[in-house]
Structure formats: C-alpha cells, structure tokens
Motif scaffolding. Structure first.
Motif, PDB file in Angstrom:
ATOM      1  N   UNK A   1     -29.432  42.607  -2.138  1.00 50.64           N
ATOM      2  CA  UNK A   1     -29.440  43.767  -3.066  1.00 50.64           C
ATOM      3  C   UNK A   1     -28.341  44.552  -2.909  1.00 50.64           C
ATOM      4  N   UNK A   2     -27.890  44.743  -1.530  1.00 50.93           N
ATOM      5  CA  UNK A   2     -26.460  45.574  -1.082  1.00 50.93           C
ATOM      6  C   UNK A   2     -25.807  44.756  -0.309  1.00 50.93           C
ATOM      7  N   UNK A   3     -24.543  44.902  -0.264  1.00 39.70           N
ATOM      8  CA  UNK A   3     -23.569  44.557   0.471  1.00 39.70           C
ATOM      9  C   UNK A   3     -23.719  44.464   1.943  1.00 39.70           C
ATOM     10  N   UNK A   4     -23.946  43.450   2.680  1.00 41.26           N
ATOM     11  CA  UNK A   4     -24.311  43.610   4.252  1.00 41.26           C
ATOM     12  C   UNK A   4     -23.059  44.299   4.882  1.00 41.26           C
TER      13      UNK A   4
ATOM     14  N   UNK B   1     -22.074  34.725   2.078  1.00 41.79           N
ATOM     15  CA  UNK B   1     -23.413  35.725   2.140  1.00 41.79           C
ATOM     16  C   UNK B   1     -24.540  34.785   2.718  1.00 41.79           C
ATOM     17  N   UNK B   2     -24.972  33.800   1.832  1.00 39.96           N
ATOM     18  CA  UNK B   2     -26.000  33.240   2.057  1.00 39.96           C
ATOM     19  C   UNK B   2     -26.123  32.463   3.625  1.00 39.96           C
ATOM     20  N   UNK B   3     -24.913  32.122   4.041  1.00 40.53           N
ATOM     21  CA  UNK B   3     -24.978  31.790   5.479  1.00 40.53           C
ATOM     22  C   UNK B   3     -25.083  32.654   6.386  1.00 40.53           C
ATOM     23  N   UNK B   4     -24.818  34.110   6.180  1.00 39.89           N
ATOM     24  CA  UNK B   4     -25.153  35.124   6.909  1.00 39.89           C
ATOM     25  C   UNK B   4     -26.502  35.535   6.810  1.00 39.89           C
ATOM     26  N   UNK B   5     -27.011  35.529   5.496  1.00 40.74           N
ATOM     27  CA  UNK B   5     -28.364  35.757   5.521  1.00 40.74           C
ATOM     28  C   UNK B   5     -29.267  34.774   6.294  1.00 40.74           C
TER      29      UNK B   5
ATOM     30  N   UNK C   1     -23.513  28.705  -3.051  1.00 40.80           N
ATOM     31  CA  UNK C   1     -23.993  29.955  -2.486  1.00 40.80           C
ATOM     32  C   UNK C   1     -25.424  30.531  -2.403  1.00 40.80           C
ATOM     33  N   UNK C   2     -26.348  29.490  -2.650  1.00 43.14           N
ATOM     34  CA  UNK C   2     -27.649  29.686  -2.260  1.00 43.14           C
ATOM     35  C   UNK C   2     -27.892  29.478  -0.645  1.00 43.14           C
ATOM     36  N   UNK C   3     -29.335  30.032  -0.308  1.00 43.79           N
ATOM     37  CA  UNK C   3     -29.748  30.027   0.860  1.00 43.79           C
ATOM     38  C   UNK C   3     -30.136  28.503   1.192  1.00 43.79           C
ATOM     39  N   UNK C   4     -30.568  27.954   0.282  1.00 45.55           N
ATOM     40  CA  UNK C   4     -31.215  26.524   0.698  1.00 45.55           C
ATOM     41  C   UNK C   4     -30.252  25.501   0.865  1.00 45.55           C
ATOM     42  N   UNK C   5     -28.962  26.158   0.508  1.00 46.36           N
ATOM     43  CA  UNK C   5     -27.562  25.004   0.554  1.00 46.36           C
ATOM     44  C   UNK C   5     -26.798  25.197   1.789  1.00 46.36           C
TER      45      UNK C   5
ATOM     46  N   UNK D   1     -20.395  29.283  25.999  1.00 45.44           N
ATOM     47  CA  UNK D   1     -20.438  29.849  24.673  1.00 45.44           C
ATOM     48  C   UNK D   1     -21.201  28.909  23.794  1.00 45.44           C
ATOM     49  N   UNK D   2     -21.985  29.456  22.901  1.00 42.02           N
ATOM     50  CA  UNK D   2     -22.742  28.880  22.008  1.00 42.02           C
ATOM     51  C   UNK D   2     -22.045  29.480  20.439  1.00 42.02           C
ATOM     52  N   UNK D   3     -21.454  28.374  19.627  1.00 44.81           N
ATOM     53  CA  UNK D   3     -20.958  28.824  18.318  1.00 44.81           C
ATOM     54  C   UNK D   3     -21.934  28.336  17.295  1.00 44.81           C
ATOM     55  N   UNK D   4     -22.072  29.031  16.176  1.00 42.92           N
ATOM     56  CA  UNK D   4     -22.911  28.420  15.102  1.00 42.92           C
ATOM     57  C   UNK D   4     -21.865  28.470  13.998  1.00 42.92           C
ATOM     58  N   UNK D   5     -21.666  27.357  13.382  1.00 40.11           N
ATOM     59  CA  UNK D   5     -20.809  27.189  12.118  1.00 40.11           C
ATOM     60  C   UNK D   5     -21.626  27.255  11.097  1.00 40.11           C
ATOM     61  N   UNK D   6     -21.805  27.999  10.143  1.00 37.04           N
ATOM     62  CA  UNK D   6     -22.480  28.186   9.010  1.00 37.04           C
ATOM     63  C   UNK D   6     -21.845  28.495   7.491  1.00 37.04           C
ATOM     64  N   UNK D   7     -22.063  27.790   6.538  1.00 36.52           N
ATOM     65  CA  UNK D   7     -21.560  27.803   5.191  1.00 36.52           C
ATOM     66  C   UNK D   7     -22.351  26.939   4.129  1.00 36.52           C
ATOM     67  N   UNK D   8     -21.827  26.786   2.948  1.00 40.17           N
ATOM     68  CA  UNK D   8     -22.298  26.250   2.175  1.00 40.17           C
ATOM     69  C   UNK D   8     -22.190  24.747   2.562  1.00 40.17           C
ATOM     70  N   UNK D   9     -23.264  23.757   1.863  1.00 37.77           N
ATOM     71  CA  UNK D   9     -23.304  22.474   2.433  1.00 37.77           C
ATOM     72  C   UNK D   9     -21.800  21.598   2.084  1.00 37.77           C
ATOM     73  N   UNK D  10     -21.120  22.298   0.956  1.00 40.13           N
ATOM     74  CA  UNK D  10     -19.725  21.792   0.528  1.00 40.13           C
ATOM     75  C   UNK D  10     -18.664  22.378   1.528  1.00 40.13           C
ATOM     76  N   UNK D  11     -18.960  23.203   2.217  1.00 39.44           N
ATOM     77  CA  UNK D  11     -18.039  24.005   2.867  1.00 39.44           C
ATOM     78  C   UNK D  11     -17.170  23.397   4.013  1.00 39.44           C
TER      79      UNK D  11
END
Lengths: 345, 622
Positions: free
Chosen positions: B130-133, B96-100, B64-68, B19-29
């Motif tokens: 612009x829309x909720x994924x 949402x940024x982590x998803x994006x 909340x930003x994608x670069x974070x 299994x490969x899991x990727x954890x993604x979130x804000x850099x403060x998460x």
C-alpha cells in the motif's frame, strides 16, 4: 549355412494345457495361428507373443514361442518396448474388446498412430469373459449383464473404425471359425511392416453365446458377409449378385442388386485397400442382427485397409544410427567434460 | 558480511569467506539463467558452491504478482560448501513482488539490490504494497543499492536496435554484470555462453553482452553508498582434480549413459514428461549416439511398460517420474517384480499428495517406493544425497538391477534434481564394469531357475534358440516356472522374492558415520537431499563439544546390514525428514528403535538453524 529345418504346427504348440472353456472361439484362432506360423517361415525363437489380461490374453501360454502375459490393457506399451529393444523380433500382440478398447484404449490408440511393427489381434466377443460376463465397450445398447441388469446404456465402439481413426495403416477383420481366411489375414498382417490391426469376431459360449450368429451362421453368411479383396468388386450374396455402390459424393454406400433397376457389375464399387474413406465406410457396415442401430448391410471382412508407411521402430533405429553417423560413437569421457570444466592443481 | 573491518586485497576488495546471494524476480525475468551463469562463473573462479533454484509451477504467472516470483540462491565460499545457505547476505529484487516475498529472509544489515525502475504504482499494487517500501522506511535496516536497471539497460542495448520490450529482457544480464563486478567474477564464461546460445542471432548475443558489460561498468564507475564495497572470495581449498558443475538430473542422465556402456548393453528410457523429472529425458534424448533410445510414451503407465518390454527383450529398461507418476506405475512395478526383470525407476520427488506443489521439494515418496504396491512386492530403493552422487547411483542401480533381476528405484528430489554443485569428473576407465549374463544353454532351462547365491533368475532373451518361454504376472511354480495356484508354492515364492531383495544387503557397503563418532548422546539420521544441512548442523554442534553424529542412509531398501547395531550405540536417534515421518517409522518398525521424528513439510529444505535447535532440544531431554 544349414538349411533351416521346416517347422510344423506341432512345433508351435506349447506343453501347457489349454484352459479356455469348451467351445470357445479362441481354440480355432489358436489353431489357425499354430498352423500359419510355420507356413510363414517364422521361427520359434524370433517370435514373441505379448498380451494383456482377459481370456484372449492367455494366448501366449499356448504358443511354443517367447511370450509375455502382461497387465490389463498395457500390452501395446510392453510390445513397443520389446520392438524398440530388438526390431528383428516378430512381435504379435493379443488382446480383447475389454483389454484393448476399455482399460487399454489409450495405449491401443498410440501404438496404432505410431505404427510400431506389430501384429495386433483383437478378439471381439462383446463381453467380459474372465470377470464373468459384464458388458464391454463393444456390447450392444441394452445388453443385459450382471452389471447392467436393466440393459447397457453405453454406445458400443467399432474396433476397426477405432483403428482407422487412430491412423492405423493396416486394418482387417476376420471370424474365429473361418480358419482358412484367418490364416490369410495373419499372413497379410505378418507381411505388412507397421502395426497390423486384425479384429476377430469371436464367440463366447458361456457369457455371450451366439453374439455373432447374425453374421457367422451358415444360413446368413452369404448375405451378411462381404469379403473384400483389393482390386475386386465389393460383391456378396449366395449368387454374388449383390454389391456395394458408392453413393453420390462417396459419403455412404448402398446395396444394389445386379440386374435389378438396370444395375450392372460396373455399378459396383471396386475395393481399393489404400482408400481410407472407403475403409471407414466398410468398417461401419453391419447387418441389423448384430448392429440394430445402423444395420441393413453385410459386414465387411478381409483387409479393409492397407497403406504402409515406415514403421516407428524403423524410424527410431534410423534416427539413432543417424546420430552416430553425425556425431560418432558417444564417448563418456567427452560427455562428462562437455561445457564448462576447470582443474584444481 | 556484517563485520565492518575486513582485510582487503591489493585491488582494495574486501576479502570474505563466504557469500549467499539470492536472485529474485518475475518468473519471466531470467533469474534462473542469471543464477546458473553466476554459478558457472563462480565455479571457474575456484570457489566451492551450492545452488537452490526455487520457482513457481506456472511458466509465466501474471507479471508482478507474488506467486510469480522466481528465486535462485547460491552459496559460494573459500571453504567447503554443504548447503545453499539458510539466509542470503545479498538479495537481488527485480520488482516489488520479489522484494515482498524475499525480504523477510534477509538479515538486518544485509545488502539489497533493487531495480527501482520496476517500483511503479501498478507493480507495487500487484505485490500488495500500500506504500512504496523504497520510501516508507521498510528498507532502513538494510544496506541498499537502488538502481533504475530498466532505464540503464534500455540505454545500454539501444545501439543494438532492440525495442524496449526486448531490451528489458536483458535486465538480468545487466544485474549479473553488476554482481560480477561486486564479487570480482570474470565475465568471459558468460560472454562465451551467450555467443554459443545466440549463435544464430548474433544481434541478440551482442545486445545481451552489452547489457552485461554495462552493469559491470556501472559497478566500476558509480560511487557506491557507504557500507557497500567490492568483494573477493578466495579460492576454496578443493581437492585436486578436474571439476564441473552438475545438477542431480544431469548426473542421473549421464550415469545411465555410462552404465549402459559399462554393461555393454543398449538402454531404453521410456518416460512421460513430469516436473521435476523431465530434464533427465531431455538430456538422454540428446545421447542417441551413446546407445540410448528415448521413448516419450503416452502416459506414465506406458512409459514403465515400455521399459519392462525392453528389459524382457534383453536391454536396460529405465523409466523416470515424480510422485503422481509413481502412483500410476505401481501395477507395472508389480509385474516387473513378479517377472523378475531388471528395471530402473527414477523418482524425482516433489511435494504431494496428488498434484501437490510440483516445483517444490519433498521426501514423501519413501513409503510409496518401499511398499507402494499390491501384494508383498519387495524391490530395491536407493537415495543419493547430493547432485553429484546421482551419477554413481544411476550406475549402482543398473548394476543391482542386472545382477539380481529386480526393479531398483532411485529416489531423488526437486532439490537434488535442480541444485548444482562442483563435481570431480570421474574417468570412464576407473568405473567398474557391469557384468551381464544371458542364459544360452537350453539344457535344463526353465525361466525361474535361480542363481543359488543371488537368487536371481536367469535372463533368457527372445531370439535365443531353445529358450522359448512364457512369463507374466501370474504366480509361477518354483521348479518349472509354469503358472501355479498352489498355496504352498505361493508362500515359498513370496518368501523367495523377499529373501532375494534382503540378500542384496550383503552386497552393499555397511553404513558408515558421515560425521562424528560411532556412538554418543545423539545421532542425526537422514536420507536424500537433507545431507548438507544435517552435516553442517552436526559439525556446528560438535564444535560446541556436543556428542552428536550424523548418519546418512543411501541404501533405503534393503537397509545396510549393520544399521541397527550402529544406531543402537546412541542414546537418542533424531530423524529429520521433509515429510510427515516416513524413515522414522521404517526404523522403528524394522528395528524397534526409539527413533524420534523431526518433520518439515513446507516444500522447502531444512534450514541449518532448525536442525541445530532440534539437536539442542533432543540433548536437553537426555
């Protein structure tokens, strides 16, 4: 135990031919050092001279001790490494106004604030000698040199004030040709544990001849040199009848003459080498001939400031041994097995 | 994970190989923390694994930003694991940024776990949606687990009296608890770790544990959507031994401490903080009772110069840095070469030039390491291929430096430095001692007297009576060690310095083939952190019957003495590197071999499929 054989000046002279220009002030400083070390009971094998790049930095080659001629400006960092590796060594560092205050200014600042147990000698000739005469960080505004044909625009730096500003615990000033006093300064620097900073006014007969004549020439010496001594009044002049008085609020000093305007010796400030503010005021003083901008004073020589604190290398050693006392001698096997481990049977 | 019918264990868990899991979130998460805990627990569970942390340089980029977005990928399996995996099977997106940023890597049918509580209009806008994924069909091709983690974690830690802001900090542990349940992991190691970490704040420890348990309970009790099960990954068949997880930087630090003990010499580590090398300094700063002194210098130059001073004074001098710091150390490296002092330089490479991308990996300091100084200034360059290898290479670097009186550069990179893998813990008693010889005899001494075999000069340390001498950056006479400007002498000394370094090749192992035959249609030649990817790609190609081999160079300079003859046995030579073609040029220049580049300069590791494609393309040219 055998009594160590008493060494002499000759024991500290290396077999290398000295390659400074004839008449260079460095010769006198070298001779003073070679004469002083045996008197201090220093041994050849325990003495290390570390230098950077420049005329002054050739110094180690001429001392029959251990020596390391490093790279431009970096001697403080190399000397720090030497001292951390073996705090028992007597480490001297030789630098110049360009090496120490220009390219190596950052390292000089940090070695002084850390208070590594070194003796730092900064030969100040207000010029770049080895690169043929460009102006240095201590050159006067208006200095005409190959790189400043219309005169230098840079404000000069005062090495002793730089050292005090960096929180040096020992700051002194001497003159290349005043070899007896140089010897005394080397001795005081050697005895002080921590960084001892000694600025030595040095003449460059080729590129900046006479740069210190305004304080060093025999005819002006008495009026323009103030030799300070801890606990003694700050007197100067041929008849030792002139002195420095702290102005009200101790924000600056002024020159007074005993017997004039009702002034007595009691009005003259007494040197306190542990007083940083006084040291800063003293370091700043200069006659107009060498410092036209602020002149009008004698230049202060001797130990301007000495207020010891534990040296960096000593505190590092203590911290290391505290760690052993607290945690025991490190065991590599334990280290590698610290935290989560597991066995596959 | 996309095959519908799979064997199950007695508890009804589907059995998976890997299994490969990727954890993604804000850099403060706290994604790095969650990932590392998952890795520890997974290692204890007996799987093989590899991890890849991928985070921004900013400590707390605007929330909340994608670069974070900060990510941590872990690949674990019941077989041996060579890389952190190309694409994740499971994507955990905390906002949402982590998803994006990460959804494009999730294959269709992959599992995405979302914290719906973070999908607020504000966060969606910050992520550029612009829309909720969650509502517009974006996630239709995937299996979804949509949970309002924010709400649940606040409820879970409420009894512990934490405010909302503090409670939300435990989102990562709640999510970790859920993943522990999904993949059948034991919570105990993380619970123990939390109690140790928050020893002085038991309230925080218990709140975090409550969050972890709540996530786990959610998994146990909630009805999972169709297509999502709980899983089991059987133990990997690892060789017997005592294991731990180790990152490259830990391994370097511990290797240095071990080398110091093996040589019975203290060690001075002079260093200036720089990403991604700083954690070596942090590790060593805690090892004062191992004879290690750390010195945080005022800059990169002072750092190396302090190490040179220490070497001159007779102990082991080490410095470490990354690309920009290497550039600053260049002149001092020349001094160490000229004075022939032992010195170890760790270069944990990152994307350049200049500041580049500090937290992104690259292999672009090879030229700088081998040639980046004024004058003809040879030294030794080593490159470990995996985090665990860093331990042995730190020791090897010290051995070579002391034996040959030379600087040795160890090239690691951000990927090795931060990546973790299970590592068989060696026994100190099995490690080879490092012999150190100081000159003692004044008779006939001069500082540049050389051992006729190694060409190493003798090491005379200050404090030794009768050996007083002066060295420095000026050229020395071959016979007397005195300053010399003699033209013939400089020529001779330059050749001697080069011969000393080249001669070290005789003391190094011959190059072996990491996978495949010692001849064939194609050899894939790599170095450093690309090891796992190249190995996996070559294995897959060989399974398809292709005559491909993998050669991984670890001694970059001097290079293994049989390298040219080995590589000459192949019809084509492909050199994948995370740079614009450095090893490939060295191979061509040194050996006149027709090596071909495969370069990737994105700050990211190669994907296995990229190498597989390059292998196919190269063979098609034959």
């Amino acid at each position: 135990m055998d009594t160590p054989q008493k060494l002499s000046r000759k024991d500290f002279v290396s077999d290398q031919e000295v390659r400074w220009c004839p008449g260079c002030g460095d010769y006198a400083i070298l001779a003073a050092m070679q004469r002083t070390l045996p008197e201090l009971g220093a041994t050849r094998e325990n003495t290390v001279f570390v230098s950077g790049i420049g005329c002054s930095s050739r110094f180690p080659y001429y001392m029959n001790t251990y020596g390391f001629h490093t790279i431009h400006g970096r001697a403080p960092a190399v000397a720090t490494g030497v001292k951390l590796a073996n705090p028992k060594l007597d480490v001297w560092m030789v630098t110049g106004d360009g090496d120490g205050l220009s390219i190596g200014g950052n390292h000089l600042l940090h070695v002084l604030r850390r208070n590594v147990d070194l003796q730092i000698l900064l030969f100040n000739n207000r010029i770049y000698g080895l690169t043929k005469g460009q102006y240095s960080p201590t050159s006067l505004v208006g200095a005409k040199t190959p790189s400043t044909p219309m005169g230098s625009l840079d404000m000069p730096l005062n090495p002793c004030q730089f050292a005090l500003g960096a929180n040096a615990r020992f700051v002194a000033r001497g003159i290349d040709t005043s070899t007896t006093t140089l010897s005394e300064l080397f001795t005081a620097a050697y005895r002080h544990r921590g960084t001892s900073f000694v600025e030595i006014l040095q003449n460059c007969p080729v590129f900046n001849d006479g740069c210190w004549d305004g304080v060093t020439m025999r005819d002006v010496a008495a009026e323009n040199q103030l030799w300070v001594e801890h606990g003694k009044p700050l007197l100067f002049g041929k008849d030792k009848n002139r002195g420095l008085r702290l102005a009200a609020g101790a924000s600056h000093v002024e020159v007074i003459t005993i017997g004039v305007d009702g002034m007595t010796e009691a009005d003259v400030a007494v040197h306190d080498q542990t007083n940083r503010t006084l040291a800063f005021l003293l370091a700043h003083l200069a006659p107009s001939s060498t410092s036209p901008a602020e002149g009008g004073f004698p230049m202060a020589f001797g130990v301007l400031y000495c207020d010891p604190m534990p040296s960096y290398d000593a505190t590092v050693t203590t911290q290391n041994s505290d760690a052993v006392a607290k945690l025991g001698q490190g065991d590599i096997d334990k280290l590698l097995r610290s935290g989560h481990t597991w066995k596959v049977e | 994970m996309d095959t519908p019918v799979r064997p199950k264990d007695a508890d009804g868990r589907e059995i998976l190989d890997s299994v490969v899991i990727r954890f993604a979130g804000d850099s403060g998460d706290g994604m790095q923390l969650a990932g590392m805990q998952f890795a520890q627990t997974t290692a204890v569970a007996g799987n093989d694994l590899a991890t890849f942390p991928d985070f921004p340089a900013e400590i707390r980029a605007p929330a909340g930003t994608t670069f974070g977005v900060s990510g941590f990928q872990i690949h674990f399996a019941s077989h041996d694991v060579l890389t952190p995996g190309d694409d994740p099977d499971v994507l955990v997106a905390m906002n949402p940024a982590a998803l994006k940023v990460n959804l494009r890597d999730l294959p269709k049918g992959g599992l995405v776990i979302l914290n719906t509580g973070a999908f607020t209009p504000g966060n969606l806008k910050k992520a550029g949606y612009t829309k909720n994924p969650l509502e517009d069909g974006t996630l239709d091709p995937y299996r979804k687990l949509e949970i309002d983690v924010s709400k649940l974690v606040i409820a879970a830690v409420e009894p512990h009296g934490l405010g909302t802001k503090d409670a939300l900090r435990a989102k990562n542990l709640w999510t970790l608890g859920l993943l522990y349940w999904l993949f059948g992991r034991d919570r105990a190691p993380t619970v123990d770790w939390l109690r140790r970490k928050f020893a002085k704040r038991p309230d925080l420890a218990e709140a975090n544990i409550a969050a972890l348990n709540a996530g786990h309970v959610y998994g146990e009790t909630a009805e999972l959507p169709t297509g999502i099960a709980s899983y089991k990954i059987l133990k990997a068949d690892l060789p017997k031994g005592h294991y731990r997880n180790i990152t490259g930087n830990e391994a370097l630090a511990w290797g240095l401490a071990a080398a110091s003990r093996l040589a019975d010499l203290p060690l001075l580590y002079g260093s200036y903080p720089i990403t991604p090398a700083s954690s070596v300094l942090h590790s060593l700063a805690g090892l004062k009772h191992y004879g290690v002194t750390t010195f945080q210098a005022e800059d990169e130059i002072a750092a190396i110069c302090s190490a040179i001073g220490a070497a001159y004074a007779g102990i082991i001098g080490v410095t470490a840095t990354s690309g920009p710091g290497m550039a600053l150390k260049g002149e001092a490296l020349g001094l160490a070469i000229m004075t022939e002092l032992p010195l170890i330089i760790l270069d944990v490479q990152r994307a350049g030039p200049s500041t580049g991308m500090p937290t992104k990996t690259e292999q672009s300091d090879l030229f700088q390491a081998v040639w980046g100084r004024n004058g003809d200034s040879p030294l030794v360059v080593l490159a470990p291929a995996k985090p665990g290898e860093c331990f042995a290479f730190a020791i090897e670097a010290v051995r070579i430096a002391l034996k040959y009186m030379t600087p040795v550069i160890v090239l690691s990179d951000g990927y090795i430095a931060n990546g973790a893998e299970p590592w068989t813990i060696p026994s100190f008693a099995d490690l080879p001692k490092i012999e150190v010889k100081f000159r003692q005899d004044p008779e006939g001494f001069q500082p540049y007297l050389r051992d006729p075999e190694t060409l190493a000069r003798n090491w005379a340390k200050p404090g030794t009576p009768g050996l007083e001498h002066r060295i420095g950056g000026i050229e020395k006479n071959f016979d007397s060690g005195h300053i010399s400007y003699d033209p013939d002498n400089h020529h001779k000394m330059t050749l001697t310095r080069a011969a000393k370094i080249q001669g070290i090749a005789n003391d190094l192992p011959e190059q072996t083939v990491d996978c495949g035959e010692d001849h064939g249609d194609l050899v894939v030649v790599g170095w450093g952190s690309t090891y796992g990817t190249l190995q996996q790609a070559v294995r897959r190609a060989r399974e398809r019957g292709l005559a491909v081999s993998h050669v991984h160079i670890r001694h970059m300079w001097p290079m293994p003495r049989n390298l040219k003859s080995l590589l000459s046995n192949f019809k084509r030579i492909l050199v994948p590197e995370l740079n614009n073609g450095q090893l490939v040029r060295i191979l061509r220049a040194e050996y006149l071999l027709p090596a071909e580049p495969l370069d990737k300069i994105s700050g990211m590791p190669f994907r296995i499929v990229e190498i597989e494609q390059a292998i196919r393309d190269a063979l098609a040219k034959n």
